[in-house]
Motif scaffolding. Structure first.
Motif, PDB file in Angstrom:
ATOM      1  N   MET A  46       0.861  -1.180   0.035  1.00 41.05           N
ATOM      2  CA  MET A  46      -0.105  -0.022   0.041  1.00 41.05           C
ATOM      3  C   MET A  46       0.644   1.384  -0.050  1.00 41.05           C
ATOM      4  O   MET A  46       0.715   2.304  -0.739  1.00 41.05           O
ATOM      5  CB  MET A  46      -0.830   0.000   1.227  1.00 41.05           C
ATOM      6  CG  MET A  46      -2.166  -1.077   1.200  1.00 41.05           C
ATOM      7  SD  MET A  46      -3.248  -0.538   0.067  1.00 41.05           S
ATOM      8  CE  MET A  46      -2.710  -1.893  -1.383  1.00 41.05           C
ATOM      9  N   ALA A  49       2.214   1.788  -3.618  1.00 47.74           N
ATOM     10  CA  ALA A  49       1.218   1.944  -4.343  1.00 47.74           C
ATOM     11  C   ALA A  49       0.504   3.448  -4.345  1.00 47.74           C
ATOM     12  O   ALA A  49       0.637   4.119  -5.302  1.00 47.74           O
ATOM     13  CB  ALA A  49       0.085   1.064  -4.251  1.00 47.74           C
ATOM     14  N   LEU A  50       0.540   4.164  -3.007  1.00 51.82           N
ATOM     15  CA  LEU A  50       0.163   5.290  -2.830  1.00 51.82           C
ATOM     16  C   LEU A  50       1.573   6.265  -3.436  1.00 51.82           C
ATOM     17  O   LEU A  50       1.160   7.433  -3.748  1.00 51.82           O
ATOM     18  CB  LEU A  50      -0.165   5.658  -1.274  1.00 51.82           C
ATOM     19  CG  LEU A  50      -1.476   4.790  -0.924  1.00 51.82           C
ATOM     20  CD1 LEU A  50      -1.544   4.877   0.372  1.00 51.82           C
ATOM     21  CD2 LEU A  50      -2.670   5.353  -1.719  1.00 51.82           C
ATOM     22  N   ARG A  65      -4.472   8.053   3.760  1.00 52.05           N
ATOM     23  CA  ARG A  65      -4.786   7.226   2.844  1.00 52.05           C
ATOM     24  C   ARG A  65      -4.256   5.841   3.140  1.00 52.05           C
ATOM     25  O   ARG A  65      -5.161   4.933   3.013  1.00 52.05           O
ATOM     26  CB  ARG A  65      -4.255   7.810   1.411  1.00 52.05           C
ATOM     27  CG  ARG A  65      -4.878   9.341   1.053  1.00 52.05           C
ATOM     28  CD  ARG A  65      -3.970   9.572  -0.584  1.00 52.05           C
ATOM     29  NE  ARG A  65      -4.266  11.152  -0.485  1.00 52.05           N
ATOM     30  CZ  ARG A  65      -3.554  11.802  -1.607  1.00 52.05           C
ATOM     31  NH1 ARG A  65      -2.449  11.175  -2.366  1.00 52.05           N
ATOM     32  NH2 ARG A  65      -3.612  13.040  -1.621  1.00 52.05           N
ATOM     33  N   TYR A  66      -3.127   5.926   3.439  1.00 50.74           N
ATOM     34  CA  TYR A  66      -2.549   4.410   3.914  1.00 50.74           C
ATOM     35  C   TYR A  66      -3.178   3.904   4.978  1.00 50.74           C
ATOM     36  O   TYR A  66      -3.751   2.645   4.810  1.00 50.74           O
ATOM     37  CB  TYR A  66      -0.987   4.968   4.564  1.00 50.74           C
ATOM     38  CG  TYR A  66      -0.552   3.619   4.972  1.00 50.74           C
ATOM     39  CD1 TYR A  66       0.236   2.386   4.153  1.00 50.74           C
ATOM     40  CD2 TYR A  66      -0.514   3.359   6.130  1.00 50.74           C
ATOM     41  CE1 TYR A  66       0.811   1.453   4.686  1.00 50.74           C
ATOM     42  CE2 TYR A  66       0.123   2.499   6.769  1.00 50.74           C
ATOM     43  CZ  TYR A  66       0.712   1.283   5.926  1.00 50.74           C
ATOM     44  OH  TYR A  66       1.409   0.462   6.575  1.00 50.74           O
ATOM     45  N   LEU A  69      -6.537   2.451   3.961  1.00 50.70           N
ATOM     46  CA  LEU A  69      -6.507   1.094   2.956  1.00 50.70           C
ATOM     47  C   LEU A  69      -6.198  -0.289   3.974  1.00 50.70           C
ATOM     48  O   LEU A  69      -6.428  -1.205   3.492  1.00 50.70           O
ATOM     49  CB  LEU A  69      -5.451   1.312   2.028  1.00 50.70           C
ATOM     50  CG  LEU A  69      -5.980   2.165   0.767  1.00 50.70           C
ATOM     51  CD1 LEU A  69      -4.841   2.458   0.272  1.00 50.70           C
ATOM     52  CD2 LEU A  69      -7.053   1.663   0.141  1.00 50.70           C
ATOM     53  N   LEU A 131      -3.161  -5.814  -5.032  1.00 48.52           N
ATOM     54  CA  LEU A 131      -3.451  -4.503  -5.841  1.00 48.52           C
ATOM     55  C   LEU A 131      -4.778  -4.830  -6.649  1.00 48.52           C
ATOM     56  O   LEU A 131      -5.770  -4.061  -6.786  1.00 48.52           O
ATOM     57  CB  LEU A 131      -2.354  -4.246  -6.785  1.00 48.52           C
ATOM     58  CG  LEU A 131      -1.067  -3.863  -6.336  1.00 48.52           C
ATOM     59  CD1 LEU A 131       0.023  -3.592  -7.396  1.00 48.52           C
ATOM     60  CD2 LEU A 131      -1.328  -2.433  -5.577  1.00 48.52           C
ATOM     61  N   TRP A 134      -7.527  -4.662  -3.749  1.00 48.35           N
ATOM     62  CA  TRP A 134      -7.837  -3.489  -3.250  1.00 48.35           C
ATOM     63  C   TRP A 134      -8.148  -2.331  -4.331  1.00 48.35           C
ATOM     64  O   TRP A 134      -8.080  -1.360  -4.064  1.00 48.35           O
ATOM     65  CB  TRP A 134      -6.524  -3.053  -2.522  1.00 48.35           C
ATOM     66  CG  TRP A 134      -6.745  -3.205  -0.965  1.00 48.35           C
ATOM     67  CD1 TRP A 134      -6.921  -2.367  -0.106  1.00 48.35           C
ATOM     68  CD2 TRP A 134      -6.448  -4.467  -0.277  1.00 48.35           C
ATOM     69  NE1 TRP A 134      -6.956  -2.866   1.409  1.00 48.35           N
ATOM     70  CE2 TRP A 134      -6.668  -4.327   1.091  1.00 48.35           C
ATOM     71  CE3 TRP A 134      -6.195  -5.877  -0.712  1.00 48.35           C
ATOM     72  CZ2 TRP A 134      -6.455  -5.276   2.185  1.00 48.35           C
ATOM     73  CZ3 TRP A 134      -5.901  -6.862   0.188  1.00 48.35           C
ATOM     74  CH2 TRP A 134      -6.159  -6.539   1.795  1.00 48.35           C
ATOM     75  N   LEU A 138      -8.412   1.693  -4.017  1.00 47.51           N
ATOM     76  CA  LEU A 138      -7.198   2.589  -4.585  1.00 47.51           C
ATOM     77  C   LEU A 138      -7.987   3.794  -5.427  1.00 47.51           C
ATOM     78  O   LEU A 138      -7.443   4.790  -5.429  1.00 47.51           O
ATOM     79  CB  LEU A 138      -6.245   1.843  -4.962  1.00 47.51           C
ATOM     80  CG  LEU A 138      -5.140   1.083  -4.244  1.00 47.51           C
ATOM     81  CD1 LEU A 138      -4.199   0.140  -4.783  1.00 47.51           C
ATOM     82  CD2 LEU A 138      -4.183   2.077  -3.424  1.00 47.51           C
TER      83      LEU A 138
END
Length: 219
Positions: A46, A49-50, A65-66, A69, A131, A134, A138
């Motif tokens: 995560m 990805a962010l 945001r993290y 998730l 990915l 989620w 995302l």
């Protein structure tokens, strides 16, 4: 676990990931150690990805945001999405008390399964699954996805108040499907209530959101 999208070379890892402490034995360990590892695997996926998705975001923007998730509620929702509760290995008492639907049990099992994939096939395999599962979250993540309790606490602090107080004012229903009524109060007397089935924390979140809506003039 067809919905997971991974064919295990070592099925014993998946079995362990699905084994709750209520049925574990000396020769059949539970999933707690895997849950510990899976939490870190999920966190790294995560964070990466962010970080890649928004090159201009500050640490202060990325952190909420993290948290949205990787928190337990999200992991439990993903577990429900793939039917993980249906295949958990639970002791009789845990099963009778609704363990297949419990948020903490589902969240821990989801993280344990991610660790099992990581140990079975490596980080890239675990990343692909995270990915994919989620992906919708995302794609639709808000710029400031703080949970309601955090947002209400920050509102109180900004207005010179101590943190909000949460009180369980009622509980009904069977043990495996309790219904809670939660009241949240600010030091200046403003308050709101929420009632519903689920975890106590989820109803606290609903009460906090109700009070935030009132403070912001939406209710």
């Amino acid at each position: 676990m067809d919905r997971l999208g991974h064919d295990f070379a070592r099925p014993d890892l998946l079995l362990r990931a699905l084994t709750h402490g209520s049925i574990a034995t000396a020769t059949r360990p539970d999933n707690q150690r895997l849950e510990f590892l899976g939490d870190r695997v999920l966190g790294l996926v995560m964070a990466e990805a962010l970080f890649d998705a928004d090159q201009s975001a500050s640490e202060g923007q990325l952190a909420p945001r993290y948290n949205a998730l990787v928190r337990g509620e999200t992991c439990a929702a993903i577990a429900r999405q793939i039917g993980l509760g249906e295949v958990l290995k639970l002791g009789r008492s845990e099963m009778m008390s609704g363990g297949r639907r419990k948020e903490a049990v589902l969240a821990d099992a989801m993280e344990a399964v991610l660790a099992a994939v990581y140990l079975d096939a490596g980080f890239d395999a675990a990343r692909r699954i995270v990915l994919r599962l989620w992906a919708d979250r995302l794609a639709t993540l808000e710029d400031d996805p703080r949970d309601a309790k955090t947002a209400l606490q920050e509102w109180a602090q900004a207005h010179g108040m101590p943190p909000p107080a949460y009180e369980q004012t009622e509980r009904s229903g069977p043990d495996h499907a309790p219904v809670f009524r939660i009241t949240v109060r600010l030091a200046d007397g403003q308050q709101a209530q929420a009632q519903g089935a689920g975890t106590k924390r989820s109803i606290e979140q609903a009460a906090a959101q109700a009070l935030l809506d009132r403070l912001e003039g939406r209710a």
